[in-house]
Write a protein that holds these residues in place. Structure first.
Motif, PDB file in Angstrom:
ATOM      1  N   LEU A 259       3.809  -7.410   1.657  1.00 41.88           N
ATOM      2  CA  LEU A 259       2.694  -5.978   2.377  1.00 41.88           C
ATOM      3  C   LEU A 259       2.595  -5.906   3.802  1.00 41.88           C
ATOM      4  O   LEU A 259       2.252  -6.631   4.208  1.00 41.88           O
ATOM      5  CB  LEU A 259       1.197  -6.348   1.269  1.00 41.88           C
ATOM      6  N   SER A 260       2.718  -4.528   4.280  1.00 45.01           N
ATOM      7  CA  SER A 260       2.372  -3.353   4.957  1.00 45.01           C
ATOM      8  C   SER A 260       1.218  -3.556   4.802  1.00 45.01           C
ATOM      9  O   SER A 260       0.595  -3.070   6.053  1.00 45.01           O
ATOM     10  CB  SER A 260       3.652  -3.153   4.971  1.00 45.01           C
ATOM     11  N   THR A 299      -6.789  -0.308 -11.320  1.00 51.42           N
ATOM     12  CA  THR A 299      -6.591  -0.617 -10.063  1.00 51.42           C
ATOM     13  C   THR A 299      -6.299  -0.293  -8.515  1.00 51.42           C
ATOM     14  O   THR A 299      -6.648   0.637  -7.470  1.00 51.42           O
ATOM     15  CB  THR A 299      -8.750  -0.657 -10.576  1.00 51.42           C
ATOM     16  N   LEU A 300      -5.470  -1.637  -7.886  1.00 54.03           N
ATOM     17  CA  LEU A 300      -5.447  -2.011  -7.067  1.00 54.03           C
ATOM     18  C   LEU A 300      -4.036  -1.620  -6.994  1.00 54.03           C
ATOM     19  O   LEU A 300      -3.460  -1.822  -5.894  1.00 54.03           O
ATOM     20  CB  LEU A 300      -5.854  -3.533  -6.523  1.00 54.03           C
ATOM     21  N   ALA A 301      -3.013  -1.596  -7.731  1.00 47.00           N
ATOM     22  CA  ALA A 301      -0.842  -1.995  -7.416  1.00 47.00           C
ATOM     23  C   ALA A 301      -0.577  -0.808  -6.655  1.00 47.00           C
ATOM     24  O   ALA A 301      -0.101  -1.040  -5.515  1.00 47.00           O
ATOM     25  CB  ALA A 301      -0.481  -2.168  -8.807  1.00 47.00           C
ATOM     26  N   HIS A 302      -1.451   0.536  -7.406  1.00 50.38           N
ATOM     27  CA  HIS A 302      -0.718   1.344  -6.064  1.00 50.38           C
ATOM     28  C   HIS A 302      -1.040   2.200  -4.713  1.00 50.38           C
ATOM     29  O   HIS A 302      -1.225   2.485  -3.910  1.00 50.38           O
ATOM     30  CB  HIS A 302      -1.227   2.754  -7.351  1.00 50.38           C
ATOM     31  N   ARG A 303      -2.500   0.907  -4.691  1.00 50.10           N
ATOM     32  CA  ARG A 303      -2.878   1.165  -3.139  1.00 50.10           C
ATOM     33  C   ARG A 303      -2.312  -0.124  -2.164  1.00 50.10           C
ATOM     34  O   ARG A 303      -2.513   0.376  -1.023  1.00 50.10           O
ATOM     35  CB  ARG A 303      -4.428   0.088  -3.357  1.00 50.10           C
ATOM     36  N   LEU A 304      -1.543  -0.649  -2.952  1.00 49.62           N
ATOM     37  CA  LEU A 304      -0.099  -1.567  -1.850  1.00 49.62           C
ATOM     38  C   LEU A 304       0.853  -1.231  -1.302  1.00 49.62           C
ATOM     39  O   LEU A 304       1.414  -0.122  -2.314  1.00 49.62           O
ATOM     40  CB  LEU A 304       0.044  -2.598  -2.710  1.00 49.62           C
ATOM     41  N   SER A 305       1.710  -1.149  -0.381  1.00 50.03           N
ATOM     42  CA  SER A 305       2.458  -0.933   0.218  1.00 50.03           C
ATOM     43  C   SER A 305       3.620  -2.446   0.745  1.00 50.03           C
ATOM     44  O   SER A 305       2.662  -3.142   1.269  1.00 50.03           O
ATOM     45  CB  SER A 305       2.516   0.177   1.346  1.00 50.03           C
TER      46      SER A 305
END
Length: 332
Positions: A259-260, A299-305
């Motif tokens: 993850l970046s 809740t969290l997946a769309h906040r990760l890149s």
């Protein structure tokens, strides 16, 4: 000796709490009269309303994203407006603008569609970033500022934005800062075979998605139930071990080599809010580790890149998040 994090003493629910919970659970059954096989998405939107958050609905065309929002608004007896996001849409088309009133020889504010309880931002990724950004103040501050004058939005207020994971040509992907404003991202799956047969049979019997009244959809809850439910959710207890568990999950994503961009502190507080709402909807006055794990993905997946090299290797955000959650010891 440490207390068991999953067996905290429950605060005694009030009759108003019980009434609000019963009413909101009836909403799920009412929406199911029009929308088949999307129970998780229905629960997600209710969680967002209880937590004063916003929801991003993703799914291929034709899985009832728009119908879901319209039906939910009718079952909750709240006002809803729909905006079709297009490349030529301007910020003022959403927030409103000042217009010259000939009768008064002065400028008057004309409210945009954002002045509603539930704003359906259809295909939000088809409008340029300037117009996307016009929603940021509304989503965060519950107000719109025009010519330096803040104007409060109605309560409750929620943005339900839709996007589809295909047809990327001519789209403007939401930037990370705006994705972080959405409390949940709910993916609407293509229904299973039995559910799809039910959909087709309903249409064969004359179901018209544009006429919800004829489908028997009635208001079974209202803004007062949402307000009572939101107040009850804020009283749901969170043990120190659970708070630490949430923080450790967020920190584990920041250390993931694939993850970046990991989960920010805002993401950790979002997971706390959604886990609390889920615990209350299930009749508990305290949060368990299972509540946290049940809402972590949405809740969290769309906040990760992902890092570019991880994308090339076929790594998915979901698998990285699952590994991060699995690496954190579950409190007992």
């Amino acid at each position: 000796m440490r207390k068991d994090a999953t067996h905290q003493p429950q605060p005694r629910p009030t009759p108003q709490d019980e009434s609000a919970r019963d009413a909101l659970l009836k909403v799920r059954a009412e929406v199911a009269k029009a929308v088949v096989g999307q129970d998780a998405a229905i629960s997600g939107i209710i969680i967002c309303l209880l937590s004063r958050g916003h929801v991003l609905l993703e799914g291929v065309p034709g899985v009832a994203k728009t119908l879901l929002v319209r039906t939910l608004a009718k079952a909750l007896s709240i006002d809803t407006k729909r905006v079709q996001f297009t490349p030529d849409l301007m910020p003022g088309d959403i927030t409103g603008s000042l217009i010259f009133d000939v009768k008064t020889s002065d400028f008057a504010f004309r409210e945009g569609p954002v002045f509603t309880n539930l704003l359906l931002a259809d295909e939000i990724n088809r409008t340029p970033p300037k117009t996307q950004a016009s929603l940021l103040e509304a989503m965060e501050e519950r107000q719109v500022s025009v010519e330096g004058q803040p104007r409060p939005l109605p309560q409750p207020f929620m943005v339900a934005a839709t996007q589809n994971p295909v047809e990327y040509e001519g789209t403007y992907p939401l930037p990370e800062a705006q994705l972080d404003r959405f409390l949940l991202k709910v993916v609407l799956q293509v229904p299973g075979r039995d559910d799809e047969i039910e959909v087709v049979q309903r249409h064969a019997r004359g179901f018209d998605p544009r006429d919800l009244g004829a489908a028997g959809i009635t208001a079974v809850a209202g803004p007062d139930d949402l307000a009572a439910g939101a107040a009850a959710v804020r009283r749901v207890q969170v043990a120190p071990e659970i708070a630490s568990y949430i923080v450790d999950i967020a920190r584990a994503t920041r250390q993931a080599p694939s993850l970046s961009l990991g989960v920010s502190p805002r993401g950790a507080t979002a997971l706390l809010a959604t886990a609390r709402a889920w615990a209350w909807m299930n009749g508990r006055g305290f949060v368990t580790p299972d509540d946290v794990k049940a809402l972590a993905q949405a809740t969290l997946a769309h906040r990760l890149s992902l890092r570019p090299e991880a994308e090339l290797e076929g790594v998915s955000v979901d698998s990285v998040l699952a590994s991060a959650i699995g690496s954190v010891p579950v409190p007992r």
